[in-house]
Design a protein around this motif. Structure first.
Motif, PDB file in Angstrom:
ATOM      1  N   UNK A  66       0.818  -1.215   0.000  1.00 34.09           N
ATOM      2  CA  UNK A  66       0.000   0.000   0.000  1.00 34.09           C
ATOM      3  C   UNK A  66       0.846   1.256   0.000  1.00 34.09           C
ATOM      4  N   UNK A  67       2.154   1.119  -0.254  1.00 36.06           N
ATOM      5  CA  UNK A  67       3.033   2.279  -0.297  1.00 36.06           C
ATOM      6  C   UNK A  67       3.894   2.181  -1.538  1.00 36.06           C
ATOM      7  N   UNK A  68       4.533   3.292  -1.886  1.00 36.81           N
ATOM      8  CA  UNK A  68       5.435   3.296  -3.026  1.00 36.81           C
ATOM      9  C   UNK A  68       4.877   4.114  -4.174  1.00 36.81           C
ATOM     10  N   UNK A  69       5.768   4.605  -5.032  1.00 32.40           N
ATOM     11  CA  UNK A  69       5.320   5.470  -6.143  1.00 32.40           C
ATOM     12  C   UNK A  69       4.511   4.736  -7.192  1.00 32.40           C
ATOM     13  N   UNK A  70       4.663   3.419  -7.311  1.00 36.17           N
ATOM     14  CA  UNK A  70       3.940   2.676  -8.346  1.00 36.17           C
ATOM     15  C   UNK A  70       2.637   2.066  -7.835  1.00 36.17           C
ATOM     16  N   UNK A  71       2.322   2.315  -6.588  1.00 36.04           N
ATOM     17  CA  UNK A  71       1.111   1.699  -6.025  1.00 36.04           C
ATOM     18  C   UNK A  71      -0.123   2.511  -6.416  1.00 36.04           C
ATOM     19  N   UNK A  72      -1.122   1.826  -6.906  1.00 36.68           N
ATOM     20  CA  UNK A  72      -2.404   2.440  -7.250  1.00 36.68           C
ATOM     21  C   UNK A  72      -3.498   1.750  -6.450  1.00 36.68           C
ATOM     22  N   UNK A  73      -4.157   2.477  -5.597  1.00 41.91           N
ATOM     23  CA  UNK A  73      -5.213   1.834  -4.795  1.00 41.91           C
ATOM     24  C   UNK A  73      -6.403   1.460  -5.667  1.00 41.91           C
ATOM     25  N   UNK A  74      -7.068   0.417  -5.266  1.00 42.67           N
ATOM     26  CA  UNK A  74      -8.283   0.010  -5.971  1.00 42.67           C
ATOM     27  C   UNK A  74      -9.366   1.049  -5.706  1.00 42.67           C
ATOM     28  N   UNK A  75      -9.938   1.626  -6.772  1.00 42.62           N
ATOM     29  CA  UNK A  75     -10.922   2.703  -6.564  1.00 42.62           C
ATOM     30  C   UNK A  75     -12.196   2.168  -5.923  1.00 42.62           C
ATOM     31  N   UNK A  76     -12.641   2.880  -4.909  1.00 43.27           N
ATOM     32  CA  UNK A  76     -13.908   2.543  -4.258  1.00 43.27           C
ATOM     33  C   UNK A  76     -15.041   3.237  -5.001  1.00 43.27           C
ATOM     34  N   UNK A  77     -16.274   2.833  -4.788  1.00 41.61           N
ATOM     35  CA  UNK A  77     -17.399   3.529  -5.434  1.00 41.61           C
ATOM     36  C   UNK A  77     -17.412   5.017  -5.143  1.00 41.61           C
ATOM     37  N   UNK A  78     -17.040   5.411  -3.910  1.00 38.41           N
ATOM     38  CA  UNK A  78     -17.017   6.835  -3.580  1.00 38.41           C
ATOM     39  C   UNK A  78     -15.954   7.576  -4.392  1.00 38.41           C
ATOM     40  N   UNK A  79     -14.771   6.928  -4.573  1.00 41.30           N
ATOM     41  CA  UNK A  79     -13.703   7.547  -5.361  1.00 41.30           C
ATOM     42  C   UNK A  79     -14.131   7.706  -6.814  1.00 41.30           C
ATOM     43  N   UNK A  80     -14.795   6.689  -7.358  1.00 36.29           N
ATOM     44  CA  UNK A  80     -15.262   6.774  -8.737  1.00 36.29           C
ATOM     45  C   UNK A  80     -16.277   7.901  -8.890  1.00 36.29           C
TER      46      UNK A  80
END
Length: 255
Positions: A26-40
């Motif tokens: 969950x850290x690092x420059x290449x990490x992309x979190x899985x978008x939640x419905x709220x984020x979308x």
């Protein structure tokens, strides 16, 4: 505890230790979190609220058009240099490049040297000096680097025809020798190695599609060998082509 369990326990502890040493996902420059419905939902709302900037789009389109025009100008300039190096007149650009000596091939027999880019440049330059005296032509089967690459052939032609080998640029004076790339001439004469010399009837620089004879001009003899042009002419005459080489021999005999 069984023997198997005793053997597996150290392996499990090693695996746990290695897992703990791995960086967190969950850290690092290449990490992309899985978008939640709220984020979308927030992302789509931000896109709808995007500020329109017509002036910026106009500037971007203008910059793109200017870049395209600049590229076209650069390509035309490069084409002019290539035509200059090849001894051709660039269409529509005659006033922008240095004048090129032009010569209308006369009817009769034209001295033709079959050459290759594998020949030393100094040898090609020597033949160019001699062929200029007799109105000769140098023919290549193809272009170095393939038919889709003009630049290597232009560079070779420039090195071969420059009067001053140290001159650089499109304004250099060139020898009045025509250079053609015509594999059909090689096939018609059955040229198997170079250099080879022939006296061709007509104009060997004429495009194949414009020749009156579908077979194209063909010499009666073919001389192989890296020799002086005068020697090649003499050998051609000895084989029965005395009349064909009479004009070339007379020009070579002049001092």
């Amino acid at each position: 505890m069984s023997v198997t369990a005793a053997q597996e326990a150290p392996l499990d502890r090693l695996a746990d230790a290695m897992e703990k040493r791995k960086p967190a996902k969950t850290v690092g420059p290449s990490y992309l979190p899985a978008p939640t419905p709220a984020m979308k939902r927030r992302a789509f709302e931000a896109m709808r609220r995007r500020v329109q900037a017509p002036a910026l789009e106009v500037r971007a389109n203008a910059a793109q058009a200017a870049a395209r025009e600049g590229l076209a100008v650069s390509q035309e300039a490069m084409n002019a240099r290539i035509y200059q190096a090849l001894g051709l007149a660039a269409p529509g650009l005659q006033d922008e490049v240095a004048p090129i000596p032009t010569r209308q091939p006369k009817m009769g027999f034209v001295p033709l040297l079959f050459a290759s880019s594998s020949m030393p440049v100094e040898t090609l330059r020597t033949y160019a000096v001699q062929l200029e005296r007799v109105g000769g032509v140098i023919a290549f089967r193809g272009m170095p680097g393939g038919m889709r690459q003009v630049a290597p052939m232009a560079e070779l032609t420039a090195k071969m025809l420059r009067i001053d080998p140290g001159c650089e640029g499109p304004a250099c004076a060139m020898r009045d020798v025509q250079v053609v790339v015509d594999p059909i001439l090689f096939r018609q004469h059955g040229v198997g190695r170079v250099p080879a010399f022939a006296m061709v009837p007509g104009d060997p620089t004429q495009p194949y599609c414009e020749r009156e004879d579908e077979a194209g001009p063909r010499a009666s003899h073919l001389i192989y060998g890296d020799a002086a042009l005068s020697g090649l002419v003499e050998e051609y005459a000895r084989l029965g082509g005395k009349e064909e080489v009479s004009d070339a021999a007379a020009r070579l005999s002049r001092r």
